[in-house]
Enzyme design. Structure first.
Site, PDB file in Angstrom:
ATOM      1  CD  GLN A   3     -31.196  29.956 -33.581  1.00  0.00           C
ATOM      2  OE1 GLN A   3     -31.526  30.981 -32.989  1.00  0.00           O
ATOM      3  NE2 GLN A   3     -32.202  29.208 -33.904  1.00  0.00           N
ATOM      4  CE1 TYR A  15     -33.849  24.521 -35.606  1.00  0.00           C
ATOM      5  CE2 TYR A  15     -35.549  25.377 -34.024  1.00  0.00           C
ATOM      6  CZ  TYR A  15     -34.610  25.685 -34.926  1.00  0.00           C
ATOM      7  OH  TYR A  15     -34.187  27.041 -35.128  1.00  0.00           O
ATOM      8  CG  HIS A  75     -41.002  25.599 -34.837  1.00  0.00           C
ATOM      9  ND1 HIS A  75     -41.365  26.539 -35.498  1.00  0.00           N
ATOM     10  CD2 HIS A  75     -39.624  25.776 -34.404  1.00  0.00           C
ATOM     11  CE1 HIS A  75     -40.495  27.573 -35.686  1.00  0.00           C
ATOM     12  NE2 HIS A  75     -39.236  27.042 -35.054  1.00  0.00           N
ATOM     13  CG  HIS A 127     -41.200  29.663 -31.585  1.00  0.00           C
ATOM     14  ND1 HIS A 127     -40.579  28.601 -32.125  1.00  0.00           N
ATOM     15  CD2 HIS A 127     -40.036  30.410 -30.666  1.00  0.00           C
ATOM     16  CE1 HIS A 127     -39.162  28.302 -31.615  1.00  0.00           C
ATOM     17  NE2 HIS A 127     -38.959  29.437 -31.181  1.00  0.00           N
ATOM     18  CD  GLU A 184     -39.136  35.378 -33.423  1.00  0.00           C
ATOM     19  OE1 GLU A 184     -39.489  34.283 -33.759  1.00  0.00           O
ATOM     20  OE2 GLU A 184     -38.081  35.962 -33.206  1.00  0.00           O
ATOM     21  CG  HIS A 192     -40.754  35.116 -29.542  1.00  0.00           C
ATOM     22  ND1 HIS A 192     -39.322  35.684 -29.168  1.00  0.00           N
ATOM     23  CD2 HIS A 192     -40.211  33.967 -30.468  1.00  0.00           C
ATOM     24  CE1 HIS A 192     -38.457  34.780 -29.491  1.00  0.00           C
ATOM     25  NE2 HIS A 192     -38.962  33.881 -30.402  1.00  0.00           N
ATOM     26  CG  ASP A 208     -34.597  33.024 -29.084  1.00  0.00           C
ATOM     27  OD1 ASP A 208     -34.511  31.857 -29.781  1.00  0.00           O
ATOM     28  OD2 ASP A 208     -35.504  33.867 -29.591  1.00  0.00           O
TER      29      ASP A 208
HETATM   30 ZN   LIG Z   1     -37.054  30.224 -30.569  1.00  0.00          ZN
END
Ligand SMILES: [Zn+2]
Length: 352
Positions: free
Chosen positions: A35, A90, A152, A179, A182, A216, A267
């Site tokens: 990301q 992932y 996830h 997670h 969030e 989160h 992140d």
């Molecule tokens: Zn994440």
């Protein structure tokens, strides 16, 4: 119990050329390294629109791309003072092996948090069954990777997957990262499907415990925070990402009040700077309470070292050296160095 030993907190090393402060290395508990490519893209949209851009970037990843782009980003992490990373992964098994190679080349300790994904997302994220997911985990372990379990989210994993993964994590004494909370929409969907909030569902399926880290917890309510506290689970806050995505404010003071272990993650890697994560955390806590020094310097430094290492199941990880002669620290008295480090420096103070 996961290991909690840590390198000594502080030592000063002087040479003719440099005066360095030696600290435990920083631990980046939660990274989706691909990301990093998204920074600047999809600005001005909401989380769900950003997610579409992220999915398109995920779709085009290959082992070759992961190997080269992850090494670049891992080198940035290393330069900023991170010496260990939890890669919440992932993208598939070949890409996991490529990520491990990239981390080794960058000199970063890697814990591959291999993701279980039953539904939603992209087809490439998903396994056919929880048994095939656990077979992937076994395959990665047999290749010598240090791994953790990572359902996830409650969006992506049904209750029977969560139960099977929790049993495996307990039996094998492995970290379990997930997670939760969030975004408000995730909570509404969980309530509609299960009649309980995400962290309540994690508790019911056996996923909460001392080896668990919830990523989160931005919108966790009091009952959910109580579950985290009573189970010994940690929270990983990803402050600069949560700000970038408009997630909301970490319930920092309520987490502190319950003594829930806190750690940090870069992140989405829109920023790679442990000092900035810590300042965001303390800044949120100050704004929420109207008080200064809510966490204290030692607390903050522990969050990004010992607590993070514990969340990843690491007994030891490399130290870092801080440039005592850096311009950000010029004129600072010896006893004020650590507070000045947290409140006024960035990753450039870390000696390479
Ligand atoms: Zn994440």
């Amino acid at each position: 119990m996961l290991a909690t030993s840590a390198p000594s907190r502080r030592a000063v090393v002087a040479s003719p050329l440099v005066t360095a402060l030696v600290l435990p290395g920083f631990v980046n508990v939660h990274s989706h390294t691909f990301q990093r490519a998204l920074r600047g893209r999809a600005a001005g949209t909401d989380f769900w629109a950003w997610r579409e851009t992220m999915l398109a970037e995920a779709e085009r990843q290959t082992p070759e791309l992961v190997r080269s782009s992850y090494e670049r980003t891992y080198l940035e992490m290393r330069a900023a003072g991170f010496t260990a990373v939890g890669e919440f992964h992932y993208l598939g098994v070949p890409e996991a092996l490529a990520a491990a190679e990239a981390a080794a080349a960058a000199g970063l300790q890697l814990v591959l948090l291999h993701v279980a994904y039953a539904r939603g997302g992209l087809p490439r994220f998903r396994q056919e069954s929880v048994e095939s997911y656990l077979a992937e985990v076994e395959a990665l372990r047999s290749q010598g990777l240090r791994v953790g379990l990572a359902p996830h989210s409650v969006r992506a994993c049904p209750a029977d997957w969560l139960e099977a993964i929790a049993r495996y994590a307990e039996r094998e004494d492995l970290p379990l990262h997930v997670h939760a909370d969030e975004q408000p929409r995730e909570i509404e969907e969980c309530l509609a499907e299960h009649g309980s909030r995400p962290i309540e569902l994690l508790a019911r399926t056996g996923c909460l415990g001392e080896r668990t880290t919830v990523i989160h917890a931005t919108h966790a309510d009091g009952a959910e925070l109580d579950l985290l506290a009573s189970s010994g689970a940690a929270v990983c806050a990803c402050l600069t990402t949560e700000a970038d995505l408009g997630d909301g404010f970490l319930p920092a003071e309520r987490i502190r009040h319950r003594s829930i272990p806190l750690c940090i993650g870069s992140d989405s890697n829109v920023r790679i700077d442990p000092f900035e994560e810590l300042r965001e955390l303390e800044g949120i806590a100050r704004r929420q309470t109207g008080r200064r020094g809510v966490f204290g310097t030692d607390d903050l430094l522990r969050f990004c070292s010992e607590t993070g290492a514990r969340a990843l199941g690491l007994a030891d990880w490399p130290e870092i050296r801080i440039d005592r002669d850096h311009s950000s620290l010029a004129g600072v008295a010896e006893e004020d160095i650590l507070p000045a480090l947290v409140s006024g420096c960035d990753g450039s103070v870390v000696l390479q």
